[in-house]
Design a protein around this motif. Structure first.
Motif, mmCIF file in Angstrom:
data_model
loop_
_atom_site.group_PDB
_atom_site.id
_atom_site.type_symbol
_atom_site.label_atom_id
_atom_site.label_comp_id
_atom_site.label_asym_id
_atom_site.label_seq_id
_atom_site.Cartn_x
_atom_site.Cartn_y
_atom_site.Cartn_z
ATOM 1 N N TRP A 5 -96.164 9.891 23.119
ATOM 2 C CA TRP A 5 -95.027 9.873 24.031
ATOM 3 C C TRP A 5 -95.262 10.485 25.397
ATOM 4 C CZ3 TRP A 5 -92.352 12.217 19.323
ATOM 5 C CH2 TRP A 5 -91.981 11.199 18.434
ATOM 6 N N ARG A 54 -91.595 19.102 10.084
ATOM 7 C CA ARG A 54 -91.210 17.869 10.797
ATOM 8 C C ARG A 54 -91.386 18.036 12.298
ATOM 9 N NH1 ARG A 54 -91.669 12.690 10.536
ATOM 10 N NH2 ARG A 54 -89.875 11.570 11.333
ATOM 11 N N HIS A 55 -91.176 19.245 12.810
ATOM 12 C CA HIS A 55 -91.393 19.503 14.232
ATOM 13 C C HIS A 55 -92.883 19.411 14.573
ATOM 14 C CE1 HIS A 55 -91.025 22.349 17.894
ATOM 15 N NE2 HIS A 55 -90.755 21.119 18.260
ATOM 16 N N HIS A 109 -77.909 14.376 20.675
ATOM 17 C CA HIS A 109 -77.983 13.079 20.027
ATOM 18 C C HIS A 109 -76.900 12.114 20.476
ATOM 19 C CE1 HIS A 109 -75.460 15.561 17.430
ATOM 20 N NE2 HIS A 109 -74.869 14.456 17.063
ATOM 21 N N MET A 161 -86.711 10.303 17.103
ATOM 22 C CA MET A 161 -87.258 11.619 16.799
ATOM 23 C C MET A 161 -86.509 12.707 17.568
ATOM 24 S SD MET A 161 -89.383 13.388 14.971
ATOM 25 C CE MET A 161 -90.836 12.473 14.453
ATOM 26 N N GLU A 190 -83.414 13.432 15.695
ATOM 27 C CA GLU A 190 -83.757 14.184 14.479
ATOM 28 C C GLU A 190 -84.094 15.633 14.795
ATOM 29 O OE1 GLU A 190 -87.037 14.107 10.876
ATOM 30 O OE2 GLU A 190 -86.826 12.319 12.126
ATOM 31 N N MET A 191 -84.875 15.865 15.858
ATOM 32 C CA MET A 191 -85.252 17.235 16.222
ATOM 33 C C MET A 191 -84.038 18.042 16.674
ATOM 34 S SD MET A 191 -88.388 17.700 15.513
ATOM 35 C CE MET A 191 -87.988 16.643 14.111
ATOM 36 N N GLY A 213 -90.308 5.095 19.328
ATOM 37 C CA GLY A 213 -89.749 6.011 18.349
ATOM 38 C C GLY A 213 -89.311 7.359 18.893
ATOM 39 N N TYR A 214 -89.438 7.546 20.189
ATOM 40 C CA TYR A 214 -89.106 8.836 20.798
ATOM 41 C C TYR A 214 -87.629 9.203 20.620
ATOM 42 C CZ TYR A 214 -88.432 12.446 24.317
ATOM 43 O OH TYR A 214 -88.099 13.616 24.959
ATOM 44 N N ALA A 264 -93.524 15.851 15.235
ATOM 45 C CA ALA A 264 -93.032 15.473 16.562
ATOM 46 C C ALA A 264 -93.969 15.973 17.665
ATOM 47 C CB ALA A 264 -91.622 16.021 16.771
ATOM 48 N N LEU A 303 -96.994 13.647 17.745
ATOM 49 C CA LEU A 303 -96.651 12.365 18.366
ATOM 50 C C LEU A 303 -96.452 12.514 19.871
ATOM 51 C CD1 LEU A 303 -94.277 10.954 15.620
ATOM 52 C CD2 LEU A 303 -96.518 10.033 16.284
#
Length: 118
Positions: free
Chosen positions: A95, A83-84, A2, A38, A41-42, A34-35, A87, A90
């Protein structure tokens, strides 16, 4: 991951094999969409998962991300985190123009001794 999504600052220190590597090879669509948010976050979420060992990534055009896990059970569990799953969807729908996921058991792992990398 991150702090700088361009390239990792270090090579992940992994335990003696065997362990599991999940390799995502991808070609991105245009724009962020938004990649980046995310991905951050991942990264944070993966660090909280049992069996997580680390992640490495590289590339322009074709990108390669490798996450390391203690075993295949840990890697499978991460694949099912709610949540994964979002991702992943998406990635397929927004993406990635193309992608491939490969899961491998690492049987050999070697490089320079730790003291020479300091």
């Amino acid at each position: 991951m991150h702090e700088d999504l361009e390239a990792p600052a270090r090579i992940v220190r992994t335990p003696e094999p065997p362990y599991t590597a999940v390799i995502l090879t991808s070609v991105r669509t245009d724009g962020d969409q938004g990649y980046l948010a995310m991905a951050v976050e991942m990264d944070l979420l993966a660090r909280e998962q049992p069996g997580y060992l680390g992640i490495e990534w590289a590339g322009e055009g074709v990108q390669i991300t490798v996450s390391y896990w203690q075993d295949e059970v840990s890697a499978r569990s991460w694949k099912q985190v709610a949540r994964h799953l979002v991702a992943q969807r998406l990635g397929r729908e927004v993406w990635f123009r193309d992608y491939r996921v490969r899961v491998a058991t690492v049987v050999r792992d070697y490089g320079p001794q730790e003291s020479s990398l300091s």
